[in-house]
Design an enzyme around this catalytic site. Structure first.
Site, PDB file in Angstrom:
ATOM      1  N   SER A  54       0.796  -1.224   0.000  1.00  0.00           N
ATOM      2  CA  SER A  54       0.000   0.000   0.000  1.00  0.00           C
ATOM      3  C   SER A  54       0.832   1.279   0.000  1.00  0.00           C
ATOM      4  O   SER A  54       0.342   2.342  -0.377  1.00  0.00           O
ATOM      5  CB  SER A  54      -0.941   0.022   1.216  1.00  0.00           C
ATOM      6  OG  SER A  54      -0.202  -0.104   2.427  1.00  0.00           O
ATOM      7  N   ASP A 351      -4.111   7.482   8.520  1.00  0.00           N
ATOM      8  CA  ASP A 351      -4.977   6.510   9.199  1.00  0.00           C
ATOM      9  C   ASP A 351      -4.115   5.769  10.218  1.00  0.00           C
ATOM     10  O   ASP A 351      -3.056   6.258  10.611  1.00  0.00           O
ATOM     11  CB  ASP A 351      -5.676   5.576   8.200  1.00  0.00           C
ATOM     12  CG  ASP A 351      -4.700   4.770   7.334  1.00  0.00           C
ATOM     13  OD1 ASP A 351      -3.535   4.603   7.737  1.00  0.00           O
ATOM     14  OD2 ASP A 351      -5.112   4.297   6.252  1.00  0.00           O
ATOM     15  N   HIS A 354      -0.968   4.370   7.679  1.00  0.00           N
ATOM     16  CA  HIS A 354      -0.348   5.093   6.568  1.00  0.00           C
ATOM     17  C   HIS A 354      -0.088   6.563   6.887  1.00  0.00           C
ATOM     18  O   HIS A 354      -0.850   7.203   7.606  1.00  0.00           O
ATOM     19  CB  HIS A 354      -1.226   4.962   5.325  1.00  0.00           C
ATOM     20  CG  HIS A 354      -1.515   3.551   4.948  1.00  0.00           C
ATOM     21  ND1 HIS A 354      -2.705   2.925   5.273  1.00  0.00           N
ATOM     22  CD2 HIS A 354      -0.756   2.637   4.297  1.00  0.00           C
ATOM     23  CE1 HIS A 354      -2.675   1.679   4.830  1.00  0.00           C
ATOM     24  NE2 HIS A 354      -1.503   1.471   4.238  1.00  0.00           N
TER      25      HIS A 354
END
Length: 376
Positions: A54, A351, A354
Protein backbone atom coordinates in the site's frame (compact mmCIF):
# COMPACT_ATOMS: atom_id res chain seq x y z
CA UNK A 1 43.51 40.48 -52.33
CA UNK A 2 41.75 43.05 -50.15
CA UNK A 3 38.47 42.32 -51.96
CA UNK A 4 38.83 38.60 -51.27
CA UNK A 5 39.50 39.24 -47.55
CA UNK A 6 36.40 41.46 -47.26
CA UNK A 7 34.30 38.73 -48.89
CA UNK A 8 35.60 36.20 -46.35
CA UNK A 9 34.85 38.59 -43.48
CA UNK A 10 31.32 39.18 -44.73
CA UNK A 11 30.75 35.42 -45.09
CA UNK A 12 31.94 34.74 -41.53
CA UNK A 13 29.79 37.54 -40.15
CA UNK A 14 26.70 36.30 -41.95
CA UNK A 15 27.36 32.76 -40.73
CA UNK A 16 27.69 33.89 -37.12
CA UNK A 17 24.53 35.99 -37.28
CA UNK A 18 22.59 33.14 -38.93
CA UNK A 19 23.81 30.66 -36.32
CA UNK A 20 22.81 32.94 -33.44
CA UNK A 21 19.39 33.58 -34.95
CA UNK A 22 18.87 29.86 -35.58
CA UNK A 23 19.77 28.98 -31.99
CA UNK A 24 17.49 31.69 -30.64
CA UNK A 25 14.63 30.50 -32.83
CA UNK A 26 15.22 26.92 -31.67
CA UNK A 27 15.03 27.97 -28.02
CA UNK A 28 11.78 29.83 -28.68
CA UNK A 29 10.08 27.26 -30.90
CA UNK A 30 11.14 23.97 -29.35
CA UNK A 31 9.71 23.06 -25.91
CA UNK A 32 12.24 22.17 -23.23
CA UNK A 33 12.82 18.50 -22.48
CA UNK A 34 10.47 17.66 -19.61
CA UNK A 35 12.94 15.27 -18.04
CA UNK A 36 15.93 17.58 -18.13
CA UNK A 37 14.06 20.69 -17.04
CA UNK A 38 12.29 19.02 -14.14
CA UNK A 39 15.13 16.95 -12.74
CA UNK A 40 18.44 17.72 -14.40
CA UNK A 41 20.46 15.42 -12.15
CA UNK A 42 18.69 12.30 -13.51
CA UNK A 43 17.92 12.99 -17.18
CA UNK A 44 18.35 9.35 -18.18
CA UNK A 45 15.53 7.84 -16.10
CA UNK A 46 12.95 6.86 -18.70
CA UNK A 47 10.16 5.55 -16.48
CA UNK A 48 9.25 4.54 -12.93
CA UNK A 49 7.75 1.14 -12.14
CA UNK A 50 6.60 0.41 -8.57
CA UNK A 51 6.02 -2.96 -6.90
CA UNK A 52 4.95 -3.91 -3.40
CA UNK A 53 2.24 -2.92 -0.94
CA UNK A 54 0.00 0.00 0.00
CA UNK A 55 2.94 2.39 0.44
CA UNK A 56 3.26 2.56 -3.37
CA UNK A 57 -0.23 1.41 -4.46
CA UNK A 58 -1.91 3.99 -6.72
CA UNK A 59 -5.21 2.11 -6.98
CA UNK A 60 -4.52 -1.47 -8.06
CA UNK A 61 -6.99 -2.76 -5.45
CA UNK A 62 -9.92 -0.68 -6.72
CA UNK A 63 -11.53 -3.66 -8.43
CA UNK A 64 -11.12 -6.06 -5.50
CA UNK A 65 -13.21 -6.77 -2.41
CA UNK A 66 -14.26 -3.63 -0.47
CA UNK A 67 -12.27 -4.45 2.66
CA UNK A 68 -8.93 -4.13 0.82
CA UNK A 69 -9.78 -0.87 -0.95
CA UNK A 70 -9.51 2.81 -0.17
CA UNK A 71 -11.08 4.36 -3.27
CA UNK A 72 -13.61 6.17 -1.11
CA UNK A 73 -13.69 9.42 0.89
CA UNK A 74 -11.98 10.73 2.92
CA UNK A 75 -8.99 9.11 1.18
CA UNK A 76 -7.60 11.42 -1.49
CA UNK A 77 -9.26 14.51 -0.05
CA UNK A 78 -6.12 16.59 -0.66
CA UNK A 79 -5.43 15.28 -4.16
CA UNK A 80 -6.22 17.52 -7.15
CA UNK A 81 -10.00 17.47 -7.49
CA UNK A 82 -10.31 15.89 -4.01
CA UNK A 83 -11.00 12.53 -5.66
CA UNK A 84 -10.18 9.20 -3.94
CA UNK A 85 -8.02 7.22 -6.36
CA UNK A 86 -7.12 4.18 -4.28
CA UNK A 87 -4.03 5.74 -2.72
CA UNK A 88 -3.69 4.96 0.98
CA UNK A 89 -3.33 8.57 2.08
CA UNK A 90 -5.05 11.94 2.02
CA UNK A 91 -2.98 12.97 -1.01
CA UNK A 92 0.05 11.97 -3.03
CA UNK A 93 2.20 8.96 -2.17
CA UNK A 94 6.00 8.67 -2.43
CA UNK A 95 6.11 7.36 -5.99
CA UNK A 96 4.00 10.32 -7.16
CA UNK A 97 6.57 12.74 -5.78
CA UNK A 98 9.41 10.68 -7.25
CA UNK A 99 7.81 10.56 -10.71
CA UNK A 100 7.32 14.32 -10.55
CA UNK A 101 10.89 14.95 -9.37
CA UNK A 102 12.17 12.83 -12.24
CA UNK A 103 10.18 14.91 -14.71
CA UNK A 104 8.03 11.95 -15.78
CA UNK A 105 4.50 12.84 -14.65
CA UNK A 106 2.65 14.43 -11.75
CA UNK A 107 0.95 11.24 -10.57
CA UNK A 108 2.06 7.64 -11.10
CA UNK A 109 -1.07 5.72 -12.17
CA UNK A 110 -1.98 2.15 -11.26
CA UNK A 111 -1.54 -0.35 -14.05
CA UNK A 112 -5.18 -1.42 -13.79
CA UNK A 113 -6.49 2.14 -13.96
CA UNK A 114 -9.24 1.93 -16.64
CA UNK A 115 -8.12 5.32 -17.99
CA UNK A 116 -4.54 4.17 -18.52
CA UNK A 117 -3.29 4.43 -22.12
CA UNK A 118 -0.32 2.80 -23.84
CA UNK A 119 1.27 6.25 -23.93
CA UNK A 120 0.95 6.48 -20.12
CA UNK A 121 2.85 3.21 -19.83
CA UNK A 122 5.95 4.68 -21.47
CA UNK A 123 6.82 6.71 -18.36
CA UNK A 124 5.78 4.12 -15.79
CA UNK A 125 3.00 2.78 -13.59
CA UNK A 126 2.51 1.13 -10.22
CA UNK A 127 1.76 -2.58 -9.96
CA UNK A 128 1.73 -2.48 -6.14
CA UNK A 129 -1.23 -3.82 -4.21
CA UNK A 130 -2.28 -2.80 -0.71
CA UNK A 131 -2.01 -5.62 1.89
CA UNK A 132 0.49 -7.44 -0.32
CA UNK A 133 3.50 -9.14 1.20
CA UNK A 134 6.48 -11.21 0.19
CA UNK A 135 4.99 -14.23 1.96
CA UNK A 136 2.03 -15.81 0.15
CA UNK A 137 0.43 -16.54 3.53
CA UNK A 138 0.11 -12.79 4.07
CA UNK A 139 -2.18 -12.64 1.03
CA UNK A 140 -4.70 -15.00 2.62
CA UNK A 141 -5.89 -12.11 4.74
CA UNK A 142 -6.95 -10.02 1.78
CA UNK A 143 -6.66 -11.94 -1.50
CA UNK A 144 -4.84 -9.05 -3.17
CA UNK A 145 -2.29 -9.09 -5.99
CA UNK A 146 0.81 -11.04 -5.02
CA UNK A 147 4.34 -10.11 -6.02
CA UNK A 148 4.07 -12.88 -8.61
CA UNK A 149 0.87 -11.34 -9.96
CA UNK A 150 2.63 -8.00 -10.18
CA UNK A 151 5.44 -9.57 -12.20
CA UNK A 152 2.90 -11.03 -14.62
CA UNK A 153 1.26 -7.63 -15.05
CA UNK A 154 4.72 -6.16 -15.69
CA UNK A 155 5.29 -8.71 -18.47
CA UNK A 156 1.97 -7.70 -19.97
CA UNK A 157 2.87 -4.01 -19.71
CA UNK A 158 6.24 -4.52 -21.41
CA UNK A 159 4.44 -6.28 -24.24
CA UNK A 160 2.17 -3.28 -24.66
CA UNK A 161 5.13 -0.89 -24.54
CA UNK A 162 7.04 -2.81 -27.23
CA UNK A 163 3.94 -3.04 -29.38
CA UNK A 164 3.60 0.73 -29.09
CA UNK A 165 7.20 1.88 -29.69
CA UNK A 166 8.99 -1.16 -31.08
CA UNK A 167 11.17 -3.91 -29.58
CA UNK A 168 14.38 -1.86 -29.34
CA UNK A 169 12.80 1.30 -27.91
CA UNK A 170 10.72 -0.75 -25.48
CA UNK A 171 13.80 -2.58 -24.19
CA UNK A 172 15.60 0.75 -23.77
CA UNK A 173 12.70 2.14 -21.70
CA UNK A 174 12.87 -0.86 -19.35
CA UNK A 175 16.66 -0.76 -19.08
CA UNK A 176 16.68 2.95 -18.24
CA UNK A 177 13.69 2.83 -15.90
CA UNK A 178 13.76 3.07 -12.10
CA UNK A 179 12.22 0.11 -10.29
CA UNK A 180 10.91 0.94 -6.82
CA UNK A 181 10.13 -1.92 -4.43
CA UNK A 182 8.42 -1.31 -1.08
CA UNK A 183 7.14 -4.39 0.75
CA UNK A 184 7.56 -6.43 3.94
CA UNK A 185 5.65 -4.58 6.66
CA UNK A 186 2.44 -6.58 6.18
CA UNK A 187 4.34 -9.86 6.47
CA UNK A 188 5.55 -9.07 9.97
CA UNK A 189 2.27 -7.52 11.11
CA UNK A 190 0.10 -10.40 9.85
CA UNK A 191 2.32 -13.40 10.50
CA UNK A 192 4.20 -12.32 13.64
CA UNK A 193 2.65 -9.42 15.55
CA UNK A 194 -1.13 -9.27 15.22
CA UNK A 195 -2.16 -12.88 15.79
CA UNK A 196 -1.07 -15.14 18.67
CA UNK A 197 -0.98 -18.35 16.59
CA UNK A 198 0.15 -18.39 12.97
CA UNK A 199 1.70 -20.98 10.69
CA UNK A 200 4.89 -18.95 10.40
CA UNK A 201 5.27 -18.70 14.18
CA UNK A 202 5.19 -22.46 14.28
CA UNK A 203 7.61 -22.81 11.39
CA UNK A 204 10.15 -20.19 12.53
CA UNK A 205 11.42 -19.94 16.08
CA UNK A 206 12.27 -16.26 15.84
CA UNK A 207 11.39 -13.10 13.92
CA UNK A 208 15.00 -13.04 12.80
CA UNK A 209 14.58 -16.38 11.02
CA UNK A 210 11.35 -15.24 9.42
CA UNK A 211 13.09 -12.10 8.15
CA UNK A 212 15.72 -14.29 6.46
CA UNK A 213 12.90 -16.17 4.76
CA UNK A 214 11.33 -12.92 3.52
CA UNK A 215 14.62 -11.54 2.23
CA UNK A 216 15.28 -14.72 0.30
CA UNK A 217 11.98 -14.19 -1.50
CA UNK A 218 12.80 -10.53 -2.10
CA UNK A 219 16.18 -11.44 -3.57
CA UNK A 220 14.52 -13.84 -6.00
CA UNK A 221 12.02 -11.15 -6.98
CA UNK A 222 14.79 -8.66 -7.77
CA UNK A 223 16.60 -11.27 -9.85
CA UNK A 224 13.38 -12.00 -11.74
CA UNK A 225 13.01 -8.32 -12.61
CA UNK A 226 16.67 -8.24 -13.67
CA UNK A 227 16.07 -11.15 -16.02
CA UNK A 228 13.27 -9.10 -17.61
CA UNK A 229 15.58 -6.17 -18.34
CA UNK A 230 15.45 -4.10 -15.13
CA UNK A 231 18.79 -2.56 -14.14
CA UNK A 232 18.11 0.23 -11.63
CA UNK A 233 16.48 -0.62 -8.32
CA UNK A 234 15.49 1.41 -5.29
CA UNK A 235 14.46 -0.94 -2.49
CA UNK A 236 12.79 0.52 0.58
CA UNK A 237 13.48 -0.78 4.03
CA UNK A 238 10.88 -1.27 6.75
CA UNK A 239 9.45 1.63 8.77
CA UNK A 240 9.52 1.67 12.57
CA UNK A 241 6.57 -0.73 12.71
CA UNK A 242 6.34 -0.43 16.48
CA UNK A 243 5.39 3.25 16.18
CA UNK A 244 2.45 2.80 13.80
CA UNK A 245 -0.78 3.94 15.51
CA UNK A 246 -2.35 0.49 15.07
CA UNK A 247 0.59 -1.13 16.85
CA UNK A 248 0.37 1.42 19.67
CA UNK A 249 -3.29 0.48 20.08
CA UNK A 250 -2.66 -3.27 20.15
CA UNK A 251 0.25 -2.86 22.55
CA UNK A 252 -1.86 -0.75 24.91
CA UNK A 253 -4.62 -3.36 24.93
CA UNK A 254 -2.26 -6.30 25.45
CA UNK A 255 -0.25 -4.59 28.19
CA UNK A 256 -3.28 -2.90 29.80
CA UNK A 257 -1.72 0.56 29.67
CA UNK A 258 -3.31 3.84 28.59
CA UNK A 259 -0.06 5.33 27.31
CA UNK A 260 0.51 5.09 23.58
CA UNK A 261 4.14 4.02 23.41
CA UNK A 262 6.18 2.56 20.56
CA UNK A 263 6.77 -1.18 20.72
CA UNK A 264 10.54 -1.36 21.16
CA UNK A 265 11.02 -4.96 20.01
CA UNK A 266 9.09 -4.40 16.79
CA UNK A 267 11.33 -1.44 15.98
CA UNK A 268 14.40 -3.55 16.71
CA UNK A 269 13.01 -6.18 14.32
CA UNK A 270 12.64 -3.51 11.62
CA UNK A 271 16.22 -2.35 12.11
CA UNK A 272 17.54 -5.91 11.99
CA UNK A 273 15.60 -6.58 8.78
CA UNK A 274 16.90 -3.35 7.24
CA UNK A 275 20.51 -4.21 8.04
CA UNK A 276 20.10 -7.59 6.40
CA UNK A 277 18.38 -5.99 3.41
CA UNK A 278 21.36 -3.69 2.86
CA UNK A 279 23.70 -6.69 2.99
CA UNK A 280 21.48 -8.54 0.49
CA UNK A 281 21.51 -5.65 -1.97
CA UNK A 282 25.28 -5.33 -1.69
CA UNK A 283 25.71 -9.05 -2.31
CA UNK A 284 23.39 -9.04 -5.33
CA UNK A 285 25.20 -6.02 -6.75
CA UNK A 286 28.68 -7.52 -6.53
CA UNK A 287 27.99 -11.18 -7.30
CA UNK A 288 24.84 -11.94 -9.26
CA UNK A 289 23.81 -8.66 -10.89
CA UNK A 290 27.04 -6.79 -11.69
CA UNK A 291 25.51 -4.56 -14.39
CA UNK A 292 22.72 -3.36 -12.11
CA UNK A 293 22.47 -0.53 -9.61
CA UNK A 294 20.71 -1.47 -6.37
CA UNK A 295 20.21 1.24 -3.79
CA UNK A 296 18.73 0.88 -0.32
CA UNK A 297 16.12 3.48 0.59
CA UNK A 298 16.05 4.24 4.31
CA UNK A 299 12.51 4.93 5.52
CA UNK A 300 13.12 4.05 9.16
CA UNK A 301 15.31 6.97 10.19
CA UNK A 302 13.32 9.77 8.49
CA UNK A 303 10.14 8.45 10.11
CA UNK A 304 11.76 8.21 13.53
CA UNK A 305 13.07 11.74 13.16
CA UNK A 306 9.54 12.97 12.44
CA UNK A 307 8.25 10.94 15.38
CA UNK A 308 10.90 12.19 17.80
CA UNK A 309 11.00 15.80 16.54
CA UNK A 310 7.46 16.62 15.40
CA UNK A 311 7.87 20.39 15.88
CA UNK A 312 10.66 20.38 13.30
CA UNK A 313 8.11 19.28 10.69
CA UNK A 314 5.06 21.12 11.95
CA UNK A 315 3.27 18.06 13.33
CA UNK A 316 1.02 18.34 16.38
CA UNK A 317 -0.11 14.69 16.48
CA UNK A 318 2.16 11.69 15.99
CA UNK A 319 0.44 8.92 17.97
CA UNK A 320 -2.91 8.84 16.19
CA UNK A 321 -4.07 9.07 12.60
CA UNK A 322 -6.14 11.90 11.17
CA UNK A 323 -9.07 9.65 10.22
CA UNK A 324 -11.55 8.64 12.93
CA UNK A 325 -10.12 8.05 16.37
CA UNK A 326 -6.79 7.51 14.63
CA UNK A 327 -6.18 4.37 16.67
CA UNK A 328 -7.49 1.56 14.44
CA UNK A 329 -9.26 3.00 11.39
CA UNK A 330 -7.85 2.21 7.96
CA UNK A 331 -9.24 1.06 4.63
CA UNK A 332 -12.96 0.26 4.97
CA UNK A 333 -13.02 1.56 8.56
CA UNK A 334 -11.91 5.03 7.45
CA UNK A 335 -15.02 6.33 5.69
CA UNK A 336 -16.98 9.46 4.88
CA UNK A 337 -18.74 9.02 8.22
CA UNK A 338 -15.45 9.05 10.13
CA UNK A 339 -14.44 12.18 12.00
CA UNK A 340 -11.47 13.60 10.12
CA UNK A 341 -8.98 16.12 11.47
CA UNK A 342 -9.35 19.59 9.90
CA UNK A 343 -5.71 19.81 8.76
CA UNK A 344 -3.97 16.56 7.84
CA UNK A 345 -0.65 18.38 7.36
CA UNK A 346 -0.42 18.66 11.15
CA UNK A 347 -0.56 14.87 11.52
CA UNK A 348 2.20 12.34 10.93
CA UNK A 349 -0.30 9.59 10.12
CA UNK A 350 -3.37 9.73 7.92
CA UNK A 351 -4.98 6.51 9.20
CA UNK A 352 -3.83 3.91 11.72
CA UNK A 353 -0.99 2.70 9.46
CA UNK A 354 -0.35 5.09 6.57
CA UNK A 355 1.39 8.46 6.54
CA UNK A 356 -0.13 11.79 5.54
CA UNK A 357 0.94 13.49 2.33
CA UNK A 358 2.96 15.94 4.44
CA UNK A 359 5.00 13.12 6.00
CA UNK A 360 5.33 11.31 2.67
CA UNK A 361 6.70 14.49 1.10
CA UNK A 362 9.49 14.53 3.70
CA UNK A 363 10.41 10.94 2.82
CA UNK A 364 10.26 11.59 -0.93
CA UNK A 365 12.42 14.68 -0.52
CA UNK A 366 14.91 12.58 1.44
CA UNK A 367 14.90 10.06 -1.42
CA UNK A 368 15.63 12.76 -3.95
CA UNK A 369 18.57 14.08 -1.95
CA UNK A 370 20.11 10.78 -0.88
CA UNK A 371 19.06 8.02 -3.29
CA UNK A 372 17.98 9.19 -6.74
CA UNK A 373 21.31 10.83 -7.46
CA UNK A 374 22.98 7.41 -7.28
CA UNK A 375 20.62 5.95 -9.87
CA UNK A 376 21.04 8.47 -12.67
Amino acid sequence: MMLVWRCIQNTIAHTVVFTLLFCLATLIILPPSPTCSAFSSSPSVSALFAFGDSTVDSGMNNGLMPFVRCDHPPYGKDLPGHVPTGRYSNGKIATDFMASNLGLKDLLPAYLDPKLTDHDLLTGVSFASGLCGLDDLTLELGRVYSMGDQLEYFDEAVGRIKASVGEKNGSDIVENALFVISVGTNDLMVNVYEFPLTERKTQFTSTDQYSDFLLQILGSFIQALYSKGARRFMVAGLPPIGCLPLQLTFSGIINLRPQRLCVTQQNIDSQTYNSKLQALLSSLQTTLLPTSRLVYFDIYNPMMDMFNNPDKYGFVQIHEGCCGTGMFELGPLCTELSRTCPDASKYLFWDAVHLTEAAIFVIADYAQKTVLQHLS
